[in-house]
Design a protein around this motif. Sequence first.
Motif, mmCIF file in Angstrom:
data_model
loop_
_atom_site.group_PDB
_atom_site.id
_atom_site.type_symbol
_atom_site.label_atom_id
_atom_site.label_comp_id
_atom_site.label_asym_id
_atom_site.label_seq_id
_atom_site.Cartn_x
_atom_site.Cartn_y
_atom_site.Cartn_z
ATOM 1 N N VAL A 99 -1.156 38.583 -36.764
ATOM 2 C CA VAL A 99 -0.615 39.713 -37.515
ATOM 3 C C VAL A 99 -1.646 40.824 -37.646
ATOM 4 O O VAL A 99 -1.330 42.011 -37.510
ATOM 5 C CB VAL A 99 -0.118 39.240 -38.899
ATOM 6 C CG1 VAL A 99 0.256 40.431 -39.778
ATOM 7 C CG2 VAL A 99 1.083 38.315 -38.741
ATOM 8 N N VAL A 130 2.085 40.892 -45.020
ATOM 9 C CA VAL A 130 3.092 40.646 -43.987
ATOM 10 C C VAL A 130 3.406 39.156 -43.902
ATOM 11 O O VAL A 130 4.580 38.753 -43.816
ATOM 12 C CB VAL A 130 2.623 41.181 -42.621
ATOM 13 C CG1 VAL A 130 3.581 40.743 -41.513
ATOM 14 C CG2 VAL A 130 2.517 42.697 -42.641
ATOM 15 N N LEU A 131 2.377 38.317 -43.952
ATOM 16 C CA LEU A 131 2.601 36.872 -43.884
ATOM 17 C C LEU A 131 3.434 36.388 -45.066
ATOM 18 O O LEU A 131 4.265 35.488 -44.925
ATOM 19 C CB LEU A 131 1.260 36.138 -43.849
ATOM 20 C CG LEU A 131 0.429 36.320 -42.581
ATOM 21 C CD1 LEU A 131 -0.866 35.510 -42.673
ATOM 22 C CD2 LEU A 131 1.219 35.892 -41.346
ATOM 23 N N GLU A 132 3.222 36.997 -46.225
ATOM 24 C CA GLU A 132 4.026 36.637 -47.388
ATOM 25 C C GLU A 132 5.485 37.023 -47.170
ATOM 26 O O GLU A 132 6.403 36.266 -47.523
ATOM 27 C CB GLU A 132 3.476 37.330 -48.635
ATOM 28 C CG GLU A 132 4.150 36.902 -49.932
ATOM 29 C CD GLU A 132 3.458 37.472 -51.156
ATOM 30 O OE1 GLU A 132 3.740 36.981 -52.258
ATOM 31 O OE2 GLU A 132 2.644 38.411 -51.021
ATOM 32 N N GLN A 133 5.712 38.178 -46.567
ATOM 33 C CA GLN A 133 7.075 38.635 -46.299
ATOM 34 C C GLN A 133 7.830 37.683 -45.373
ATOM 35 O O GLN A 133 9.033 37.477 -45.537
ATOM 36 C CB GLN A 133 7.058 40.028 -45.662
ATOM 37 C CG GLN A 133 6.725 41.157 -46.611
ATOM 38 C CD GLN A 133 6.773 42.496 -45.899
ATOM 39 O OE1 GLN A 133 5.904 42.820 -45.090
ATOM 40 N NE2 GLN A 133 7.802 43.276 -46.179
ATOM 41 N N ILE A 134 7.127 37.115 -44.403
ATOM 42 C CA ILE A 134 7.794 36.255 -43.415
ATOM 43 C C ILE A 134 7.678 34.771 -43.764
ATOM 44 O O ILE A 134 8.084 33.911 -42.984
ATOM 45 C CB ILE A 134 7.247 36.495 -41.990
ATOM 46 C CG1 ILE A 134 5.757 36.187 -41.898
ATOM 47 C CG2 ILE A 134 7.537 37.928 -41.550
ATOM 48 C CD1 ILE A 134 5.185 36.285 -40.489
ATOM 49 N N LYS A 137 2.486 32.708 -45.410
ATOM 50 C CA LYS A 137 1.201 32.924 -46.063
ATOM 51 C C LYS A 137 0.391 31.634 -46.158
ATOM 52 O O LYS A 137 -0.829 31.643 -45.979
ATOM 53 C CB LYS A 137 1.411 33.517 -47.459
ATOM 54 C CG LYS A 137 0.126 33.966 -48.136
ATOM 55 C CD LYS A 137 0.421 34.651 -49.461
ATOM 56 C CE LYS A 137 -0.872 35.136 -50.125
ATOM 57 N NZ LYS A 137 -0.588 35.826 -51.410
ATOM 58 N N LEU A 155 6.913 34.494 -36.935
ATOM 59 C CA LEU A 155 5.653 35.187 -36.676
ATOM 60 C C LEU A 155 5.874 36.379 -35.752
ATOM 61 O O LEU A 155 5.262 37.441 -35.939
ATOM 62 C CB LEU A 155 4.636 34.218 -36.073
ATOM 63 C CG LEU A 155 3.270 34.802 -35.698
ATOM 64 C CD1 LEU A 155 2.605 35.464 -36.897
ATOM 65 C CD2 LEU A 155 2.372 33.714 -35.108
ATOM 66 N N GLY A 158 6.939 39.118 -37.803
ATOM 67 C CA GLY A 158 5.802 39.663 -38.534
ATOM 68 C C GLY A 158 4.961 40.586 -37.677
ATOM 69 O O GLY A 158 4.509 41.640 -38.133
ATOM 70 N N ALA A 162 4.329 44.527 -38.398
ATOM 71 C CA ALA A 162 2.928 44.917 -38.553
ATOM 72 C C ALA A 162 2.564 46.048 -37.605
ATOM 73 O O ALA A 162 1.682 46.859 -37.898
ATOM 74 C CB ALA A 162 2.017 43.712 -38.320
ATOM 75 N N ILE A 192 13.509 41.725 -43.165
ATOM 76 C CA ILE A 192 12.461 42.409 -42.415
ATOM 77 C C ILE A 192 12.944 43.740 -41.842
ATOM 78 O O ILE A 192 12.176 44.706 -41.740
ATOM 79 C CB ILE A 192 11.947 41.493 -41.277
ATOM 80 C CG1 ILE A 192 11.183 40.311 -41.853
ATOM 81 C CG2 ILE A 192 11.070 42.262 -40.303
ATOM 82 C CD1 ILE A 192 10.000 40.674 -42.697
#
Length: 249
Positions: A99, A130-134, A137, A155, A158, A162, A192
């Motif tokens: 990411v 971004v990792l939290e959104q997908i 995390k 991913l 993401g 990103a 997303i």
Amino acid sequence: MTILSLKNVQKNFGETQIIRGVSLDIIEGEKHAIIGPNGAGKSTLFHLISGRYQLTSGNIRFKQDQIENLPPYEIARMGLARSFQVTNIFPRMNVFENVRCALLWSKGYRYSFWHLLGRQRELNDEAMHVLEQIGLKDKALFPSGELGYAQQRALELGIAIASGAQLIMLDEPVAGMSHSEAESSVQLIRKITEGKTLIMVEHDMNIVFDVADRISVLVYGEIIATDKPENIRANPKVQEAYLGEVPSA
């Protein structure tokens, strides 16, 4: 406002014509599905838009700029991201690094070789966001190649957001997933792509009719219909393309 416009797009491989004069306007912010039988040319059309294949003739405009035959990286930097039928990530890098790499150009780092990425707090915080959104995390330091299939597809999403993409193209995003994985992926796609434009190729008609604002039907390299889902469902040409005959009343 039209964000992507195809005008009489054609693609031949030798003497074989695969895309036969496709014209299509994608409206900014809409969720647009492209459906059609196997071999209709859906993935080829994606390759033409994203720069992987060169056009035989016609033109493509993204945000009013001509992009036909530009290198894929130039098109991506203009704000168009896509996924492939086969997952396309950096498998030897961890999830966080995948990411963060996608963020570099959109955040202005580009060819700044003198930056130590570990010290770029804003950049690293954005990657974690971004990792939290997908939903990855907790997998930030996990090798990407060892993620489950559905997580690898997440991913990819993401990486797309990103990169700063305004238009996201997904090629069969839930193919090969279980029912529960597909449901979770559709929810993630909705979240997303909120406020962005989505073009999706997908064979699961339940997902297509649930997600899409408009649907285009591609048959033997030609679009035979573009309309709202309810009108596509009732279209005799579409029924014939899928069923081989028009159901009697």
